[in-house]
Design an enzyme around this catalytic site. Structure first.
Site: not given
Lengths: 441, 317
Positions: A106, A317, A336
């Site tokens: 991304n 992550d 996030g």
């Protein structure tokens, strides 16, 4: 620093507690590293029994294990270098004991073109401290409509296919993507979230969200898509990895799929294993995550899933966000958290809590992700790449955000008491990180 | 042309399915004679004199329609072309209305192409004349399979025992289905090859060997038959892009070298050069693509002639 430069001088880590995540054993001994690979291993590798050209490092009983392999890290390069570059991300990773990470696609432009894969891998070679692998999008622009060039991207070096932050909503597109990927034996990683169910949601659905006045995301947003995917995996035979599972419902689905013999694996994040929705406390946006942190009972079921092997791997992550995207009202903040540098220390909480044995914990961080990607590293074995870390699992410290190497500060562990610190990280036998003075013995 | 082909005794040609090797061979033998006729200056015969042939095309076609038209005219029929844009008719009811209207004009043979599988069968049940399927949806295109079989037989001297690889968009291809049936019936070993997204479910049950890797599929191949990839299927729906498709499923010289040295290349047309086939291969020494067009006319003459024998009021020649 390049990981592919000339091999450094031979090195031996002696007087160590060797953690073998494949055999799930630990033993006293040493590791001899020469030409970037593990040459010898075990009790025989000790200070007195080594040739003169070998640099000997006495580990004083610290753990030595394979370096961590992180299957889910978002890096800002290309396109968001103000948040993170490959240089800063890999510096943070090396300090956290990570020796291989899979960069999510991304980016801007997204990694959906062989030229971008090539760019990323070249940047990693030139500016990275650890091994950076490239994932590519499963659908073009990660938009969920058209298939990516799986064959050409794979030829360019992409090792997995995922829309990263995004979920493929259209079942027919997902079916075709799985079908097409299967022809290339490509690994599909999928973030499962039904966009319509999650729409507007900012945290776990339940009492706490109701009290905080925030819109919830039900667990079903994840399980409905996961269930669909698993049926499509049965139909197509594609290799499938659920990128993040966050609930007991999802674990039940994964367990059943594995029992049925489907080629399915899954990860959960370090955050979901060590935090719960209550940690959001006073609307702390650094704990706004996707999928959202769940309740304590769900966290405990994830720990159990890790212990049982239903969960294969733990991922950081890592997702750097800056003040622009985080210093906002909770609902408006971006989800996030960064996590590369704290991955091991946070994971050791599970060990210290007596919930998971050290070799089992390390397996989920090393050999199991290696197996999923078919990598030679992540193993403590003669002939394996010398991607090794030395850490003291008991060393206590308080996490100071300002000491972190990532360009962003959005850690959910700010000010937390932690135990376990990496002292040395080797990548192909080369020092990628060292605690000051540690190599002087 | 020969006086009798007693082994072909059907009123319609709706598909290859159901035809025996004997019947297929009889049609090929008849077509072989038509090839010789078509190469003469005087190409006319009177086999279909006084007969009316209607070409009813619900889907645009250049080569098949003109091929049927030339075939009918060479046999002396009065040929009328009716182009009906598929979008302008409503399926089902209107198709039957069209059939009834045409039937009232007393045609002898109707050649039909339709974008829906089974539409030609439906029409055949509603008319009193012979019907030839010129392609129905993704179902069958029997005259294409016959012309391909004829082309192969004339170049290889046989069909039995040959390894034929049909490569590309099998999922949407009526050409593939008819060829699988015809070539298998005639004793060829048929392989199909394409990305799984373009392979129909259960295709292996049609007696073919399925390959997803073209380099493996081409091994020991005698015939490489490439299929057209429709433009709307190239960009992410079924395959990611034309460049990826060409890399893995396009026939270029390097891939063709994996087949037998004397392997021959076929394509039903129209070709997408640089997508499923490289120009050098399409125009190369191993290509039979132009010959396929010639065989198309001959095969359609043979089919029309074979059907004409069973038309009502047919007078023995």
């Amino acid at each position: 620093m390049s990981v592919h430069a000339l091999s450094p001088a031979p090195l031996a880590l002696v007087n160590a507690r060797l953690i073998d995540p494949e055999q799930l054993t630990e033993a006293r001994g040493g590791v001899l590293v020469r030409d970037g690979v593990i040459m010898a291993l075990g009790a025989g590798v000790s200070a007195g029994a080594l040739p003169g050209d070998v640099k000997v490092v006495d580990c004083h009983g610290d753990c030595v294990s394979p370096g961590l392999i992180d299957l889910r890290a978002f890096v800002g390069e290309p396109g968001a270098e103000h948040r993170e570059t490959i240089a800063t991300a890999t510096a943070a990773a090396a300090a956290g004991g990570i020796t291989t990470m899979l960069a999510m696609p991304n980016t801007d432009p997204p990694i959906d073109d062989p030229a971008v894969v090539d760019f990323l891998l070249r940047r990693a070679r030139d500016t990275g401290r650890i091994k950076v692998l490239s994932a590519a999008t499963l659908t073009r622009k990660a938009a969920g409509h058209e298939l990516s060039e799986v064959g050409l991207l794979q030829a360019a070096g992409a090792v997995a296919f995922t829309d990263g932050l995004h979920s493929v909503a259209d079942a027919r597109v997902m079916r075709r993507a799985l079908t097409y990927a299967r022809d290339f034996s490509a690994l599909v990683m999928h973030f499962c979230e039904d966009a319509s169910l999650a729409d507007g949601g900012v945290m776990n659905e339940g009492e706490l969200a109701s009290r905080l006045g925030l819109t919830g995301i039900p667990r079903e947003a994840e399980t409905i898509v996961l269930e669909r995917d698993l049926r499509l995996v049965a139909l197509t035979g594609a290799r499938y990895h659920a990128a993040v599972v966050s609930s007991s419902q999802s674990l039940a689905l994964i367990a059943r799929a594995k029992a049925d013999g489907l080629p399915v694996t899954c990860s959960t994040t370090i955050n979901h294993l060590t935090l719960n929705e209550s940690d959001i406390g006073d609307y702390r946006t650094f704990l706004k995550l996707s999928p959202p942190l769940r309740g304590e009972d769900e966290r405990l079921s994830l720990v159990e899933g890790l212990r049982d092997g239903v969960i294969d791997t733990i991922v950081s992550d890592h997702n750097p966000q800056d003040v622009e995207t985080k210093r906002l009202p909770f609902a408006e903040a971006a989800p996030g958290a960064i996590g590369l540098e704290t991955l091991l220390s946070a994971a050791l909480r599970l060990f210290h809590a007596g919930q998971v044995g050290l070799p089992d914990l390390m397996a989920a961080l090393t050999c199991k992700p290696a197996l999923i990607l078919g990598l030679p590293q992540g193993r403590l074995a003669v002939g394996a790449p010398a991607d090794l870390i030395r850490f003291d699992p008991d060393e206590p410290f308080v996490l100071d955000t300002n000491s972190l190497r990532s360009r962003c500060r959005n850690t959910p562990f700010d000010g937390s008491r932690m135990e376990g610190r990496v002292k040395l990280t080797l990548v192909d036998g080369r020092v990628a990180f060292e605690e000051q003075g540690i190599l002087r013995g | 042309m020969s006086a009798a082909t007693p082994v072909f005794s059907h009123r319609h040609l709706l598909g290859i399915e159901g035809l025996s090797a004997l019947e297929l061979t009889a049609l090929l033998d008849l077509a072989n004679e038509a090839v010789d006729l078509s190469r003469q200056v005087e190409k006319k015969r009177s086999t279909l004199r006084g007969r009316t042939q209607i070409n009813l095309f619900f889907e645009a076609s250049t080569r098949t329609q003109s091929s049927f038209e030339i075939a009918g005219k060479r046999l002396g029929a009065d040929v009328m072309n009716m182009a009906v844009a598929a979008s302008s008719i409503k399926k089902g009811e209107t198709l039957i209305d069209t059939a009834a209207t045409l039937n009232a004009m007393h045609p002898d043979i109707i050649v039909v192409r339709h974008n829906q599988a089974g539409a030609v069968h439906l029409l055949a049940r509603k008319v009193g004349c012979s019907v030839v399927n010129a392609g129905d949806g993704a179902h069958e295109h029997p005259t294409q399979a016959l012309l391909d079989a004829l082309t192969i037989r004339r170049n290889k001297g046989r069909i039995e025992g040959l390894v034929v690889v049909i490569c590309g968009d099998i999922l949407h291809s009526r050409v593939a289905r008819s060829n699988i049936l015809a070539l298998s019936a005639l004793g060829a070993q048929v392989r199909v090859c394409g990305p799984s997204t373009l392979l129909p479910a259960g295709i292996e049950r049609m007696g073919v060997t399925v390959f997803r890797d073209m380099t493996l599929a081409l091994r020991d191949a005698d015939i490489v038959m490439m299929l057209r990839l429709q433009r709307e299927r190239m960009n992410g729906g079924f395959v990611p892009s034309t460049r990826e498709y060409f890399r893995f499923f396009g026939l270029d010289e390097a891939k063709l070298k994996l087949a037998k040295p004397d392997a021959l290349v076929m394509h039903p047309g129209p070709m997408n050069r640089g997508v499923e086939i490289d120009t050098l291969v399409a125009d190369g020494a191993q290509s039979l693509i132009q010959e396929q067009v010639e065989m198309g006319v001959a095969v359609r003459m043979a089919v029309l002639e074979a059907l004409a024998r069973h038309l009502p009021n047919s007078s023995p020649q």
